[in-house]
Write a protein that holds these residues in place. Structure first.
Motif, PDB file in Angstrom:
ATOM      1  N   VAL A 321       1.156  -1.410  -0.229  1.00 24.72           N
ATOM      2  CA  VAL A 321      -0.521   0.262   0.176  1.00 24.72           C
ATOM      3  C   VAL A 321       0.589   1.410  -0.070  1.00 24.72           C
ATOM      4  CG1 VAL A 321      -2.126  -0.987   0.806  1.00 24.72           C
ATOM      5  CG2 VAL A 321      -0.135   0.280   2.097  1.00 24.72           C
ATOM      6  N   LEU A 322       1.797   1.149   0.378  1.00 23.44           N
ATOM      7  CA  LEU A 322       2.938   2.406   0.176  1.00 23.44           C
ATOM      8  C   LEU A 322       2.911   2.749  -1.025  1.00 23.44           C
ATOM      9  CD1 LEU A 322       5.399   1.222   2.874  1.00 23.44           C
ATOM     10  CD2 LEU A 322       4.179   3.040   3.223  1.00 23.44           C
ATOM     11  N   ASP A 323       2.583   1.867  -2.112  1.00 28.20           N
ATOM     12  CA  ASP A 323       3.563   2.150  -3.481  1.00 28.20           C
ATOM     13  C   ASP A 323       2.252   2.932  -4.479  1.00 28.20           C
ATOM     14  OD1 ASP A 323       5.665   0.704  -3.286  1.00 28.20           O
ATOM     15  OD2 ASP A 323       5.187  -1.023  -3.475  1.00 28.20           O
ATOM     16  N   ILE A 324       1.160   2.872  -3.454  1.00 29.67           N
ATOM     17  CA  ILE A 324      -0.193   3.846  -3.675  1.00 29.67           C
ATOM     18  C   ILE A 324      -0.031   4.870  -3.894  1.00 29.67           C
ATOM     19  CG2 ILE A 324      -2.779   4.282  -3.755  1.00 29.67           C
ATOM     20  CD1 ILE A 324      -2.885   1.619  -2.179  1.00 29.67           C
ATOM     21  N   LEU A 325      -0.223   6.319  -3.436  1.00 32.39           N
ATOM     22  CA  LEU A 325       0.721   7.694  -3.244  1.00 32.39           C
ATOM     23  C   LEU A 325       1.733   7.436  -4.716  1.00 32.39           C
ATOM     24  CD1 LEU A 325       0.845  10.556  -1.303  1.00 32.39           C
ATOM     25  CD2 LEU A 325       2.970   9.904  -2.218  1.00 32.39           C
ATOM     26  N   PRO A 326       2.962   6.801  -4.833  1.00 34.36           N
ATOM     27  CA  PRO A 326       4.114   7.009  -5.869  1.00 34.36           C
ATOM     28  C   PRO A 326       3.039   6.860  -7.196  1.00 34.36           C
ATOM     29  CG  PRO A 326       5.009   6.213  -3.495  1.00 34.36           C
ATOM     30  CD  PRO A 326       2.940   6.494  -3.448  1.00 34.36           C
ATOM     31  N   THR A 327       2.573   5.405  -7.003  1.00 31.41           N
ATOM     32  CA  THR A 327       2.143   5.333  -8.182  1.00 31.41           C
ATOM     33  C   THR A 327       1.061   6.006  -9.621  1.00 31.41           C
ATOM     34  OG1 THR A 327       2.022   2.698  -7.902  1.00 31.41           O
ATOM     35  CG2 THR A 327       1.144   3.509  -9.420  1.00 31.41           C
ATOM     36  N   LEU A 328       0.149   6.242  -8.630  1.00 29.77           N
ATOM     37  CA  LEU A 328      -0.916   7.202  -8.785  1.00 29.77           C
ATOM     38  C   LEU A 328      -0.436   8.351  -9.129  1.00 29.77           C
ATOM     39  CD1 LEU A 328      -3.868   6.499  -5.770  1.00 29.77           C
ATOM     40  CD2 LEU A 328      -3.412   5.672  -8.382  1.00 29.77           C
ATOM     41  N   LEU A 329       0.698   9.096  -8.437  1.00 26.48           N
ATOM     42  CA  LEU A 329       1.210  10.207  -9.344  1.00 26.48           C
ATOM     43  C   LEU A 329       2.030  10.442 -10.104  1.00 26.48           C
ATOM     44  CD1 LEU A 329       3.029  12.423  -5.758  1.00 26.48           C
ATOM     45  CD2 LEU A 329       0.571  12.215  -6.599  1.00 26.48           C
ATOM     46  N   ASP A 330       2.727   8.656 -10.822  1.00 25.25           N
ATOM     47  CA  ASP A 330       3.156   8.770 -11.951  1.00 25.25           C
ATOM     48  C   ASP A 330       2.068   8.306 -12.786  1.00 25.25           C
ATOM     49  OD1 ASP A 330       4.745   8.191 -13.146  1.00 25.25           O
ATOM     50  OD2 ASP A 330       5.600   5.960 -12.471  1.00 25.25           O
ATOM     51  N   VAL A 331       1.157   8.048 -12.582  1.00 25.45           N
ATOM     52  CA  VAL A 331      -0.149   7.829 -14.262  1.00 25.45           C
ATOM     53  C   VAL A 331      -0.466   9.077 -13.879  1.00 25.45           C
ATOM     54  CG1 VAL A 331      -2.513   6.923 -14.022  1.00 25.45           C
ATOM     55  CG2 VAL A 331      -0.982   5.466 -12.693  1.00 25.45           C
TER      56      VAL A 331
END
Length: 488
Positions: A321-331
């Motif tokens: 779940v720590l990857d959710i914010l970086p992934t959504l910002l990247d997207v």
């Protein structure tokens, strides 16, 4: 010379492309985003993992059309910390959410506030549990200093903690009573929000946090009927999961009806491992349960569905779940505004069309003196971080963590121990507020407390004492016992 120039142009194009959000590369509009989280659903409690009694046809369908993560991790082995990790991309001890019922610091940067600033309509629906209030869920007060609106959610229909059938929820501070299963209620309300934004041609970011299958358990008779052979508690528990799965189907069909399903990211997971006393097993045979930093306490169901951009498959890539914010910002192409503030997750966008296996940044955990570090096939565990006692497991060969191999692999054990301790020092730095512009934690942050002891909620006691979910907590003798236990 022409070949050199062509190569330079290609390099510049690739470099430029790396800063372009995924949706722009494939020539589509900004994606809608829906984050869905179960409350206490264990890793093994899905049909696609062949649970012996539970069928989850809608989660199974979602898993078959997106990326099914077979090694997906919560942020911590209990609920509030993981919720804080989702919103910030930072470990729970960094952000003040030490355990369940601790408040998220207002000095933190959340994905909701970042997306709202980028033009997304943002909404929260269901369990909040980031305002420092403990006890069974009650409607969030309008004057709550840590309600969802303080963290970037423009719309919210929220409750402080777990909630079940026929709940009272708070719509931006206004209490509303509902009838029916709690999972279906919050999905229906979230879909109303999504339809409004779609009609207004505005991309939406919706967070739906269920109260299911957290205790106390109360399922509809029809949903519990299939589990008649189980003990009464387990029967109700699994009945709740039937309704939750059905609500996933409602969500997915609702997105299709709006003609936005193809360009909507739906990310599903649970907040921590499964419960120990529920039968059959909730964690698929893994070691430990909720509260433990072994796999049974941390590994949870995880699925990302985005038909326009994701190739369906099952992945063994370790993700969190720590990857959710970086992934959504990247997207979305939204920049994180503080490059000096440590993030503990990474973007997973490269996984969308490539079956990667090796993660280059370990997944860390720290909670109430316990800690763990997942580095691809290996996992380091300690139940007493300040005293030592480290264990090493090969998760690929030994997913049930039966054999401590720290003596057989001393180099790996020492390397991971040093990594974990160095990371923990960084967390201490953050916990002291050194990441913030003020250089310290805001002294007005609330302490963890029960709503039954708060003057703000006392005016509602008279009308709530007859409700099944509150009656025991508002009984005078029960309150005395709880206060004595808390004082010990």
């Amino acid at each position: 010379m022409p070949d050199t120039l062509c190569a330079m142009r290609t390099t510049l194009f690739v470099l430029a492309l790396s800063f372009v959000p995924v949706w722009a590369v494939v020539g589509q509009e900004r994606p809608n985003i829906v984050l869905v989280m179960a409350d206490d659903q264990g890793w093994g409690q899905t049909g696609y993992y062949n649970h012996p009694v539970l069928k989850t046809p809608h989660l199974d369908a979602m898993a078959s059309s997106g990326i099914r993560f077979d090694r997906f991790y919560a942020g911590a082995p209990v609920c509030s910390p993981t919720r804080g990790c989702v919103l910030t991309g930072r470990a729970n001890d960094r952000i003040g959410v030490l355990s369940h019922g601790y408040a998220l610091r207002r000095q933190e940067i959340t994905i909701a506030s970042l997306l709202a600033g980028a033009g997304y309509a943002t909404g929260h629906f269901g369990k909040w549990h980031l305002n420092g209030i403990r006890g069974p869920g009650v409607p969030v007060l309008h004057g709550d200093t840590h309600h969802p609106g303080k963290f970037g959610f423009q719309s919210w229909l929220s409750v402080t903690n777990f909630f079940d059938r026929d709940p009272i929820l708070s719509r931006r501070g206004k209490f509303e009573e509902f009838e029916g299963d709690s999972s279906e209620i919050v999905i229906d309300e979230a879909l109303k929000f999504m339809r409004r934004q779609h009609k207004n041609r505005q991309p939406f970011f919706a967070v739906v946090w269920y109260g299911t299958p957290h205790d106390p358990f109360k399922a509809a008779d029809d949903d519990a009927e299939a589990f008649a052979d189980l003990d009464p508690v387990s029967r109700q528990h699994y009945g709740e999961l039937v309704a939750m799965d059905r609500s996933i189907g409602t969500l997915r069909s609702g997105l299709r009806e709006m003609n936005v399903a193809d360009n909507t990211i739906v990310w599903f997971c649970s907040d921590n491992g499964g419960l120990a006393k529920i039968k059959p097993d909730t964690v698929g045979g893994l070691r430990g349960n909720k509260g433990s930093v072994y796999e049974g306490g941390l590994r949870v169901p995880g699925i990302i569905e985005w038909p326009a951009s994701i190739q369906p498959r099952t992945s063994l890539y370790p993700a969190s779940v720590l990857d959710i914010l970086p992934t959504l910002l990247d997207v979305t192409g939204v920049e994180y505004p503080d490059s000096d503030r440590p993030l503990d997750g990474i973007s997973l966008t490269k996984l969308f069309d490539d079956d990667l296996r090796v993660r280059h940044k370990p997944i860390p955990f720290r909670h109430t003196g316990k800690a763990a570090l997942v580095d691809n096939r290996f996992k380091l565990v300690t139940n007493r971080l300040n005293e030592g006692g480290f264990e090493l497991y090969d998760i690929e060969k030994d997913p049930k963590e039966k054999k401590n191999i720290s003596e057989q692999e001393p180099v790996i054990a020492q390397r991971m121990r040093q990594q974990l301790l160095l990371w923990s020092e960084s967390v201490d730095h953050s916990a002291d507020g050194k990441d913030y512009p003020e250089g310290q934690v805001d002294r007005s942050e609330p302490v963890s407390r029960f709503w039954m002891d708060m003057d703000e909620y006392k005016p509602f006691f008279g009308q709530w004492k007859s409700r099944w979910e509150y009656a025991g907590r508002l009984d005078p003798e029960s309150r005395k016992k709880r206060k004595r236990k808390t004082a010990q």
